[in-house]
Write an enzyme that holds these catalytic residues in place. Structure first.
Site, PDB file in Angstrom:
ATOM      1  N   PHE A 204       0.219 -22.300 -40.438  1.00 51.46           N
ATOM      2  CA  PHE A 204      -0.103 -21.323 -39.396  1.00 51.46           C
ATOM      3  C   PHE A 204       1.007 -20.282 -39.255  1.00 51.46           C
ATOM      4  O   PHE A 204       0.737 -19.077 -39.174  1.00 51.46           O
ATOM      5  CB  PHE A 204      -0.318 -22.066 -38.075  1.00 51.46           C
ATOM      6  N   ASP A 205       2.253 -20.714 -39.207  1.00 49.60           N
ATOM      7  CA  ASP A 205       3.393 -19.800 -39.050  1.00 49.60           C
ATOM      8  C   ASP A 205       3.432 -18.771 -40.167  1.00 49.60           C
ATOM      9  O   ASP A 205       3.578 -17.567 -39.932  1.00 49.60           O
ATOM     10  CB  ASP A 205       4.704 -20.583 -39.052  1.00 49.60           C
TER      11      ASP A 205
END
Length: 412
Positions: A204-205
């Site tokens: 996600f990051d």
């Protein structure tokens, strides 16, 4: 399924933020089965914010699929500390928990930190200050830049640096540390970017940062003091495999131009500054760097195909087939990554022009083989490959000049 629990009295939910001023900062702690570490983490973070942060704040515990007493501990903390809220997401995944908490929050700046608090909280104000002032759109803690002080084993250090080097080579990432669990984003930016992020796990990051960079958002980096948590339960092989799949998906997205970042770029993106060096066209240094990376990968792919085809097909046919396959891929990747052409408009024309450039490159490499065979009728395979490398480098230089000045001359 997402259960968002806004701060309220214990009789209604487990939160008690009633009557408090709307928070300026909402810092999220994503947790999965962290019943032992959650209480000291939240209390330490709360004490730090109370003593150092000059604006109203909120701490949101984002529980994702815990099977122990983590959620109960979080609710008890919310009843004890008015600034604590809880978001419960049934599915496991840090990215999904962050998405749910950030989407539900009404704070101007959203942040998150890992429950182990490996990052020194002294970096929190430098992290969020550029977002509060409007100077930047996202901010990340980095363990890999000058000024960072990191305590961790050689294995994790190697994995981290290798991963970020891979991001630079494949996705042209400019940020130094994608996976440090210490990030912040403006709420107005998050509302536009989060719907475009597909991953719900540890990737996600990275996906968030790559999309932000492609949209021209400003990413601020803060060197941090970071001490490795020896009790980390991250499944490194599974996470690495998921990251590789995510990288492949983002490369494909870059080639196809999806998702479209036009609206995000228009709303928040910053255009390039005037060229800092007189006489150097805008964007040329960056284009050269990206073209060089694509060229190296294309050359390696070409040599591998040539080596496979050479024994059965012969030198010239193997050269033709290997160069044709890599030329198509080279044009496709350079179209998106090097010259910033998105979408499918004129894609066929660009490939046709790329084929013409391929014919020129074929002529250069084929003639080099012909000259070699005239000088040495039985050259060694090493000498043959060396001549082809030199010829390909010359053809690559010609390819860049023609792509920039002819094929993609109208690209920004």
């Amino acid at each position: 399924m997402t259960d968002v629990r806004p701060p309220r009295a214990p009789s209604q939910t487990c939160d008690t933020r009633s009557g408090l001023q709307a928070p300026v900062l909402d810092i999220v702690i994503p947790v999965h089965n962290e019943e032992a570490d959650l209480r000291p983490c939240v209390r330490r973070l709360h004490a730090n914010l109370t003593g150092t942060f000059p604006y109203p704040f909120q701490i949101t515990v984002a529980d994702n699929g815990s099977t122990d007493a983590t959620l109960d501990v979080a609710c008890a903390l919310a009843a004890e500390l008015p600034e604590v809220a809880v978001v419960h997401v049934a599915e496991k995944g840090r990215g999904g928990a962050l998405r749910a908490a950030w989407t539900a929050s009404d704070a101007a700046v959203l942040a998150y930190t890992d429950v182990d608090l490996s990052t020194d909280l002294a970096a929190l104000l430098p992290l969020v200050a550029p977002l509060l002032s409007g100077h930047s759109d996202l901010a990340i803690g980095t363990r890999l830049s000058d000024g960072a002080r990191v305590v961790r084993g050689a294995k994790r250090e190697w994995i981290s640096r290798s991963y970020n080097l891979l991001l630079r080579g494949t996705l042209a990432a400019h940020f130094s540390d994608a996976q440090c669990g210490f990030k912040a984003i403006r709420k107005d930016v998050a509302d536009q970017v989060l719907p475009l992020v597909r991953d719900t796990g540890f990737f996600f990051d990275t996906e968030l940062l790559v999309l932000a960079q492609r949209a021209g958002l400003r990413i601020h980096e803060v060197p941090v003091d970071w001490v490795d948590d020896p009790d980390s339960r991250v499944d490194i092989p599974a996470t690495a495999l998921a990251d590789l799949k995510g990288i492949a998906r983002l490369v494909q997205a870059a080639v196809t131009g999806r998702p479209s970042l036009t609206a995000l770029r228009v709303q928040f993106g910053r255009g390039p500054l005037p060229p800092p060096i007189p006489g150097v066209p805008r964007g040329l240094p960056r284009q050269l760097a990206r073209f060089a990376i694509v060229g190296v990968l294309s050359t390696l792919a070409y040599l591998a195909l040539y080596a496979v085809l050479r024994p059965d097909a012969g030198a010239q046919p193997a050269n033709l087939l290997a160069l044709l396959v890599t030329a198509v891929g080279n044009t496709t990747v350079n179209r998106r990554l090097t010259f910033g052409v998105r979408g499918r408009a004129h894609a066929v024309r660009h490939q046709f022009q790329g084929i013409l450039i391929f014919v020129l490159g074929l002529g250069m490499t084929s003639s080099s083989l012909a000259v070699l065979n005239r000088v040495n009728q039985h050259p060694s395979r090493v000498l043959e490959m060396g001549v082809l490398v030199v010829a390909n480098l010359a053809a690559t230089l010609v390819r860049f000049v023609l792509m920039r000045g002819w094929v993609f001359r109208a690209a920004p």
